[in-house]
Scaffold this motif. Structure first.
Motif, mmCIF file in Angstrom:
data_model
loop_
_atom_site.group_PDB
_atom_site.id
_atom_site.type_symbol
_atom_site.label_atom_id
_atom_site.label_comp_id
_atom_site.label_asym_id
_atom_site.label_seq_id
_atom_site.Cartn_x
_atom_site.Cartn_y
_atom_site.Cartn_z
ATOM 1 N N ALA A 11 -50.615 -73.375 -25.217
ATOM 2 C CA ALA A 11 -50.466 -71.472 -24.195
ATOM 3 C C ALA A 11 -49.011 -71.423 -23.856
ATOM 4 O O ALA A 11 -48.181 -72.164 -23.911
ATOM 5 C CB ALA A 11 -51.746 -71.406 -23.210
ATOM 6 N N HIS A 12 -48.104 -70.219 -23.698
ATOM 7 C CA HIS A 12 -46.990 -69.575 -23.183
ATOM 8 C C HIS A 12 -47.031 -70.481 -21.312
ATOM 9 O O HIS A 12 -46.939 -69.808 -20.542
ATOM 10 C CB HIS A 12 -47.058 -68.866 -23.164
ATOM 11 C CG HIS A 12 -46.541 -68.236 -24.436
ATOM 12 N ND1 HIS A 12 -47.934 -67.907 -25.154
ATOM 13 C CD2 HIS A 12 -45.526 -68.167 -24.674
ATOM 14 C CE1 HIS A 12 -47.092 -67.082 -26.570
ATOM 15 N NE2 HIS A 12 -45.546 -67.641 -26.120
ATOM 16 N N ILE A 13 -47.290 -71.695 -21.403
ATOM 17 C CA ILE A 13 -47.482 -72.410 -20.120
ATOM 18 C C ILE A 13 -46.055 -73.338 -19.852
ATOM 19 O O ILE A 13 -46.203 -74.356 -21.559
ATOM 20 C CB ILE A 13 -48.370 -73.381 -19.933
ATOM 21 C CG1 ILE A 13 -49.363 -71.970 -19.093
ATOM 22 C CG2 ILE A 13 -47.913 -73.953 -18.435
ATOM 23 C CD1 ILE A 13 -50.505 -73.169 -19.530
ATOM 24 N N GLY A 14 -45.047 -73.741 -19.399
ATOM 25 C CA GLY A 14 -44.215 -74.697 -19.499
ATOM 26 C C GLY A 14 -42.528 -74.292 -20.589
ATOM 27 O O GLY A 14 -43.228 -72.778 -21.495
ATOM 28 N N ASN A 15 -42.103 -74.413 -21.076
ATOM 29 C CA ASN A 15 -40.853 -74.386 -22.062
ATOM 30 C C ASN A 15 -41.027 -75.455 -23.456
ATOM 31 O O ASN A 15 -41.204 -75.999 -23.881
ATOM 32 C CB ASN A 15 -39.641 -74.762 -21.858
ATOM 33 C CG ASN A 15 -38.778 -74.195 -22.763
ATOM 34 O OD1 ASN A 15 -38.493 -74.012 -23.525
ATOM 35 N ND2 ASN A 15 -37.319 -74.463 -21.566
ATOM 36 N N GLN A 73 -37.811 -68.693 -15.680
ATOM 37 C CA GLN A 73 -37.275 -68.033 -17.170
ATOM 38 C C GLN A 73 -35.801 -68.409 -17.417
ATOM 39 O O GLN A 73 -35.227 -68.570 -18.612
ATOM 40 C CB GLN A 73 -37.266 -66.196 -17.114
ATOM 41 C CG GLN A 73 -38.576 -66.383 -17.174
ATOM 42 C CD GLN A 73 -39.058 -66.369 -18.614
ATOM 43 O OE1 GLN A 73 -38.684 -66.419 -19.109
ATOM 44 N NE2 GLN A 73 -40.805 -67.170 -18.673
ATOM 45 N N VAL A 74 -35.027 -68.192 -16.421
ATOM 46 C CA VAL A 74 -33.701 -68.483 -16.365
ATOM 47 C C VAL A 74 -33.369 -69.822 -16.386
ATOM 48 O O VAL A 74 -32.450 -70.482 -17.779
ATOM 49 C CB VAL A 74 -33.007 -69.373 -15.221
ATOM 50 C CG1 VAL A 74 -31.919 -69.176 -15.159
ATOM 51 C CG2 VAL A 74 -33.258 -67.422 -14.781
ATOM 52 N N LEU A 75 -33.952 -71.293 -16.120
ATOM 53 C CA LEU A 75 -34.415 -72.764 -16.321
ATOM 54 C C LEU A 75 -34.123 -72.266 -18.628
ATOM 55 O O LEU A 75 -33.880 -73.600 -18.857
ATOM 56 C CB LEU A 75 -35.054 -73.456 -15.324
ATOM 57 C CG LEU A 75 -34.584 -73.917 -14.187
ATOM 58 C CD1 LEU A 75 -35.783 -74.332 -13.515
ATOM 59 C CD2 LEU A 75 -33.208 -74.583 -14.400
ATOM 60 N N GLU A 104 -31.741 -74.151 -21.135
ATOM 61 C CA GLU A 104 -32.131 -75.261 -21.975
ATOM 62 C C GLU A 104 -32.786 -74.884 -23.443
ATOM 63 O O GLU A 104 -31.989 -75.924 -24.226
ATOM 64 C CB GLU A 104 -34.388 -75.953 -21.890
ATOM 65 C CG GLU A 104 -33.916 -76.670 -20.167
ATOM 66 C CD GLU A 104 -35.462 -76.397 -19.903
ATOM 67 O OE1 GLU A 104 -35.824 -77.071 -18.490
ATOM 68 O OE2 GLU A 104 -36.564 -76.170 -19.703
ATOM 69 N N VAL A 105 -32.863 -73.254 -23.786
ATOM 70 C CA VAL A 105 -32.967 -73.005 -25.096
ATOM 71 C C VAL A 105 -31.204 -73.314 -24.903
ATOM 72 O O VAL A 105 -30.616 -73.716 -26.501
ATOM 73 C CB VAL A 105 -33.488 -71.914 -25.287
ATOM 74 C CG1 VAL A 105 -32.739 -71.525 -26.039
ATOM 75 C CG2 VAL A 105 -35.030 -71.824 -25.008
#
Length: 181
Positions: free
Chosen positions: A59-63, A14-16, A20-21
């Motif tokens: 799916a919500h996997i990875g960024n 989540q921090v990474l 990245e965002v």
């Protein structure tokens, strides 16, 4: 011990993701190529050549935002269905970043016609399939022994528009900041 390891990895992710965002407004094609190795995009390009758009299911996997940012700056015509973020400063930042990188945003509510138009305009429309839907709108199935209601949107739009469907995932490569999509 295993639970703590899993929780730590989730928080690290989540921090990474947030970092990245935050750096995405500076995204260039060169930085995109450095951060995300593309695998199988020749298939996406061939599908776009058919002229019916492409539905990408994820799916919500990875960024998942990073794959959108990096491909939009590379010229992939992406229209993304987005749900509002309830904290207004975060909503404004994420919207700005998404639009600055070239993604077109589609509000999730009442989006059917806009999605059809995006596909008719030969755009890539990623749809997240791990969204729990109200039972009256979804397909109820067993998932890891539990009842879950998932969206029929991918199949419905493919059937209605003739757009091809491609699976996608983005995988972080350790803590290097690099990914494979």
């Amino acid at each position: 011990r295993e639970q703590r390891r899993i929780v730590r990895r989730c928080f690290t992710h989540q921090v990474l993701y947030a970092v990245e965002v935050l750096r995405a407004p500076l995204m260039t094609r060169a930085l995109s190529e450095e951060l995300v190795e593309r695998v199988g995009f020749d298939l996406l390009d061939a599908s776009l050549a058919r002229g019916k758009g492409v539905i990408v299911f994820m799916a919500h996997i990875g960024n998942i935002d990073l794959v959108g940012f990096t491909q939009a700056v590379r010229g992939v015509p992406i229209s993304v269905v987005v749900k509002p973020i309830h904290w207004k400063p975060a909503q404004e930042l994420v919207t700005l970043v998404r639009e600055r990188t070239g993604m077109r945003l589609i509000a999730a509510s009442r989006s059917k016609q806009v999605i059809r138009e995006a596909l008719a305009s030969n755009r890539v429309v990623p749809l997240l399939v791990d969204q729990h839907m109200p039972q009256h709108r979804g397909i109820v199935c067993r998932f890891f022994g539990q009842l879950a209601s998932t969206s029929p949107a991918v199949a419905r739009f493919a059937f209605e528009t003739g757009a091809p469907v491609h699976p996608a995932i983005i995988v972080r490569q350790g803590l290097s900041g690099r990914h494979v999509a």
